[in-house]
Write an enzyme that holds these catalytic residues in place. Structure first.
Site, short mmCIF file in Angstrom:
data_model
loop_
_atom_site.label_atom_id
_atom_site.label_comp_id
_atom_site.label_asym_id
_atom_site.label_seq_id
_atom_site.Cartn_x
_atom_site.Cartn_y
_atom_site.Cartn_z
N ILE A 15 33.58 40.47 43.73
CA ILE A 15 33.84 40.45 42.29
C ILE A 15 32.61 40.98 41.58
CG2 ILE A 15 34.35 39.00 40.29
CD1 ILE A 15 35.61 36.99 42.34
N PHE A 16 32.77 42.02 40.77
CA PHE A 16 31.65 42.65 40.08
C PHE A 16 31.51 42.09 38.67
CE2 PHE A 16 30.00 46.20 37.36
CZ PHE A 16 28.71 46.20 37.87
N TYR A 18 29.18 42.28 35.04
CA TYR A 18 28.26 43.13 34.29
C TYR A 18 27.89 42.52 32.93
CZ TYR A 18 32.67 44.30 32.06
OH TYR A 18 33.89 44.22 31.41
N GLY A 19 28.45 41.34 32.64
CA GLY A 19 28.14 40.63 31.40
C GLY A 19 27.61 39.25 31.72
N SER A 20 28.28 38.22 31.24
CA SER A 20 27.79 36.86 31.47
C SER A 20 27.83 36.45 32.94
CB SER A 20 28.60 35.86 30.63
OG SER A 20 29.97 35.91 30.97
N GLU A 95 38.18 34.84 31.85
CA GLU A 95 38.13 36.25 31.47
C GLU A 95 39.46 36.77 30.92
OE1 GLU A 95 35.30 37.79 31.50
OE2 GLU A 95 34.17 36.30 32.61
#
Length: 203
Positions: A15-16, A18-20, A95
């Protein structure tokens, strides 16, 4: 894709974030790797009316925008066994339900020499989302972030933690969008903080 469709009998999944997710995954995982995905740029173009804002004053959080020559750095987490279903159930609420993000698979490239790409799941908010805010100037985005707060905390914490991650985990990576908003936001708050630190005169 629904969580049950993603699992599909998988015993392992990357799982990528890029924010929190880069500093606050809040799910169990086997290991993590810093790296990047190609073909996307990170932008503070998505609205947040739960975690970092509300319906009256939505905060701004990042999403990925397709751009051929761009790349976005972050962290990929490997979940295995029961962690796969558990993490997806949690992230579906965090999300998708509360953030309006959709899922897709991308090619994640771990940092370092001779690293093989990995298929990773990523959450992306598109312009079709009702709370998608779209582009704005650096100053407008900073002004919005400076004042917004949601159930998870202040919007500026989100910004500063993301900038801190990039500064420490990806020190050689340029991210003008992120760092220009950080600088503009701190410029707004600095006079307020200086006033707050002034001693109160005796009555």
């Amino acid at each position: 894709m629904k969580p049950q469709d993603i699992v599909g009998g998988k015993s392992s999944l990357w799982i990528f974030g890029y924010g929190s997710l880069v500093w606050k995954p809040d799910f169990k995982y086997k290991r993590s790797k810093v790296g990047y995905v190609r073909g996307f740029k990170r932008r503070f173009w998505h609205g947040d009316n739960f975690h970092r804002g509300n319906d009256e004053t939505p905060g701004r959080v990042v999403t990925l925008i397709e751009e051929n020559d761009a790349c976005t750095w972050g962290v990929a987490f490997e979940v295995t066994g029961t962690q796969v279903e558990e993490s997806l159930k949690y992230l579906n609420v965090r999300e998708a339900v509360r953030g309006g993000y959709l899922t897709q698979f991308v090619e994640f490239v771990p940092r370092g020499e001779n690293q093989s790409p990995i298929q990773a799941l990523v959450y992306i908010a598109t312009a079709d989302n009702p709370i998608y805010l779209g582009p704005a100037s650096t100053e407008e985005i900073a002004a919005q972030i400076a004042v917004c707060k949601g159930k998870t905390g202040h919007n500026i914490e989100y910004l500063l933690r993301l900038a801190d991650f990039m500064r420490h985990s990806c020190p050689d990576v340029e991210d003008p969008h992120l760092f220009s908003i950080e600088a503009a936001c701190l410029a707004i708050l600095r006079p307020i903080l200086l006033v707050a630190q002034q001693p109160v005169p005796p009555s």
